[in-house]
Design a protein around this motif. Structure first.
Motif, PDB file in Angstrom:
ATOM      1  N   LEU A  47       0.827  -1.214   0.000  1.00 13.09           N
ATOM      2  CA  LEU A  47       0.000   0.000   0.000  1.00 13.09           C
ATOM      3  C   LEU A  47       0.858   1.259   0.000  1.00 13.09           C
ATOM      4  O   LEU A  47       0.527   2.252  -0.660  1.00 13.09           O
ATOM      5  CB  LEU A  47      -0.947  -0.009   1.199  1.00 13.09           C
ATOM      6  CG  LEU A  47      -2.071  -1.046   1.132  1.00 13.09           C
ATOM      7  CD1 LEU A  47      -2.888  -1.043   2.412  1.00 13.09           C
ATOM      8  CD2 LEU A  47      -2.985  -0.795  -0.070  1.00 13.09           C
ATOM      9  N   LYS A  51       0.714   4.019  -2.976  1.00 10.14           N
ATOM     10  CA  LYS A  51       0.351   5.401  -2.666  1.00 10.14           C
ATOM     11  C   LYS A  51       1.408   6.404  -3.131  1.00 10.14           C
ATOM     12  O   LYS A  51       1.081   7.524  -3.519  1.00 10.14           O
ATOM     13  CB  LYS A  51       0.135   5.569  -1.158  1.00 10.14           C
ATOM     14  CG  LYS A  51      -1.134   4.914  -0.635  1.00 10.14           C
ATOM     15  CD  LYS A  51      -1.185   4.977   0.894  1.00 10.14           C
ATOM     16  CE  LYS A  51      -2.416   4.254   1.432  1.00 10.14           C
ATOM     17  NZ  LYS A  51      -2.429   4.202   2.914  1.00 10.14           N
ATOM     18  N   GLU A  75      -8.854  -1.611  -2.098  1.00  9.24           N
ATOM     19  CA  GLU A  75      -8.197  -0.349  -1.744  1.00  9.24           C
ATOM     20  C   GLU A  75      -7.238   0.099  -2.842  1.00  9.24           C
ATOM     21  O   GLU A  75      -7.178   1.284  -3.182  1.00  9.24           O
ATOM     22  CB  GLU A  75      -7.445  -0.498  -0.420  1.00  9.24           C
ATOM     23  CG  GLU A  75      -6.902   0.821   0.103  1.00  9.24           C
ATOM     24  CD  GLU A  75      -6.329   0.718   1.516  1.00  9.24           C
ATOM     25  OE1 GLU A  75      -5.749   1.712   1.963  1.00  9.24           O
ATOM     26  OE2 GLU A  75      -6.480  -0.345   2.140  1.00  9.24           O
ATOM     27  N   ILE A  76      -6.490  -0.851  -3.415  1.00 10.35           N
ATOM     28  CA  ILE A  76      -5.599  -0.508  -4.533  1.00 10.35           C
ATOM     29  C   ILE A  76      -6.414   0.020  -5.703  1.00 10.35           C
ATOM     30  O   ILE A  76      -6.068   1.034  -6.319  1.00 10.35           O
ATOM     31  CB  ILE A  76      -4.772  -1.736  -4.982  1.00 10.35           C
ATOM     32  CG1 ILE A  76      -3.809  -2.164  -3.876  1.00 10.35           C
ATOM     33  CG2 ILE A  76      -3.997  -1.429  -6.267  1.00 10.35           C
ATOM     34  CD1 ILE A  76      -3.051  -3.451  -4.183  1.00 10.35           C
ATOM     35  N   SER A  78      -9.227   1.493  -5.590  1.00 16.60           N
ATOM     36  CA  SER A  78      -9.743   2.818  -5.241  1.00 16.60           C
ATOM     37  C   SER A  78      -8.652   3.882  -5.347  1.00 16.60           C
ATOM     38  O   SER A  78      -8.884   4.976  -5.867  1.00 16.60           O
ATOM     39  CB  SER A  78     -10.318   2.791  -3.823  1.00 16.60           C
ATOM     40  OG  SER A  78     -10.740   4.076  -3.428  1.00 16.60           O
ATOM     41  N   LEU A  79      -7.447   3.537  -4.876  1.00 17.49           N
ATOM     42  CA  LEU A  79      -6.337   4.493  -4.883  1.00 17.49           C
ATOM     43  C   LEU A  79      -5.821   4.753  -6.299  1.00 17.49           C
ATOM     44  O   LEU A  79      -5.625   5.899  -6.703  1.00 17.49           O
ATOM     45  CB  LEU A  79      -5.183   3.954  -4.027  1.00 17.49           C
ATOM     46  CG  LEU A  79      -5.363   3.954  -2.521  1.00 17.49           C
ATOM     47  CD1 LEU A  79      -4.270   3.112  -1.857  1.00 17.49           C
ATOM     48  CD2 LEU A  79      -5.311   5.383  -1.976  1.00 17.49           C
ATOM     49  N   LYS A  80      -5.579   3.665  -7.035  1.00 16.20           N
ATOM     50  CA  LYS A  80      -4.968   3.769  -8.370  1.00 16.20           C
ATOM     51  C   LYS A  80      -5.658   2.784  -9.323  1.00 16.20           C
ATOM     52  O   LYS A  80      -5.153   1.696  -9.595  1.00 16.20           O
ATOM     53  CB  LYS A  80      -3.468   3.446  -8.283  1.00 16.20           C
ATOM     54  CG  LYS A  80      -2.648   4.356  -7.367  1.00 16.20           C
ATOM     55  CD  LYS A  80      -2.368   5.696  -8.012  1.00 16.20           C
ATOM     56  CE  LYS A  80      -1.498   6.579  -7.115  1.00 16.20           C
ATOM     57  NZ  LYS A  80      -0.118   6.092  -6.973  1.00 16.20           N
TER      58      LYS A  80
END
Length: 214
Positions: A47, A51, A75-76, A78-80
């Motif tokens: 993560l 980020k 989450e990955i 969502s982030l990228k």
């Protein structure tokens, strides 16, 4: 247009075994001499790299000392959302691949694969942003005919789903039994049935699966 047509590619190799990361690094360097490579040995490191770095392709194991990568795929994403993710693992492809694809992975590759298949998978990730082995392709075709395969949570009855959600909220057998006004051994029986249907072994895996299939 393939990923590799645009620029030199940046990889993240995530595995808690350095020999696996080193082996992947050698394969990537054989295929592409113009690549940037970052490494991670825990989910937390994965993560952090995602980020802070511009990663094109992440090659991630399923299990780490600090958890299962199934839990961080959403989450990955969502982030990228542009990152292409290949799960490279020793777990059983026939029972596990769709869980990871459904959670956001672009490909699934067994560590039992021959070297030429690993090279082929990496080339596909670089050119097309995905890799589906013949096994996973058959699973996906089957899932089109049977949607329960793609989302294992849908196999649960309404009562089982209710109890599964209570487990993910941190309640134990006795607390759930009291809430639902049933016997504790009834909850234990339902729990066993939930685990069998979802092909999991513990509450941690249940939480990860529930989060991945919201």
């Amino acid at each position: 247009m393939s990923l590799s047509d645009e620029k030199s590619l940046t990889f993240l190799l995530a595995d808690d075994h350095s020999l696996i990361r080193q082996g992947l690094l050698f394969v990537i360097e054989d295929i592409s001499t113009d690549s940037n490579i970052f490494q991670a040995s825990t989910l937390q490191q994965v993560l952090e790299v995602v980020k802070t770095k511009e990663i094109d392709i992440a090659i991630i194991d399923a299990h780490f000392p600090d958890g299962n990568s199934l839990s961080i795929l959403p989450e990955i994403r969502s982030l990228k959302p542009e990152i292409k993710i290949l799960i490279f693992t020793g777990i059983d492809e026939t029972t596990q691949a769709l869980k990871y694809i459904n959670a956001g992975a672009n490909g699934f590759l067994s560590k039992m694969s021959e070297e030429d298949e690993i090279e082929n998978a990496l080339k596909n990730m670089m050119q097309f942003g995905e890799y589906l082995s013949p096994v996973t392709q058959r699973l996906l075709l089957s899932s089109l005919r049977n949607p329960n395969m793609a989302n294992p949570i849908s196999r649960l009855t309404e009562r089982e789903l209710q109890i599964a959600k209570l487990y993910t909220e941190g309640f134990g057998n006795l607390e759930i039994a009291n809430q639902l006004d049933v016997k504790q051994n009834t909850i234990s029986t339902v729990k066993k049935r939930i685990f069998e249907k979802l092909e999991i072994d513990n509450i941690v895996e249940l939480i990860q699966l529930m989060n991945a299939n919201k």
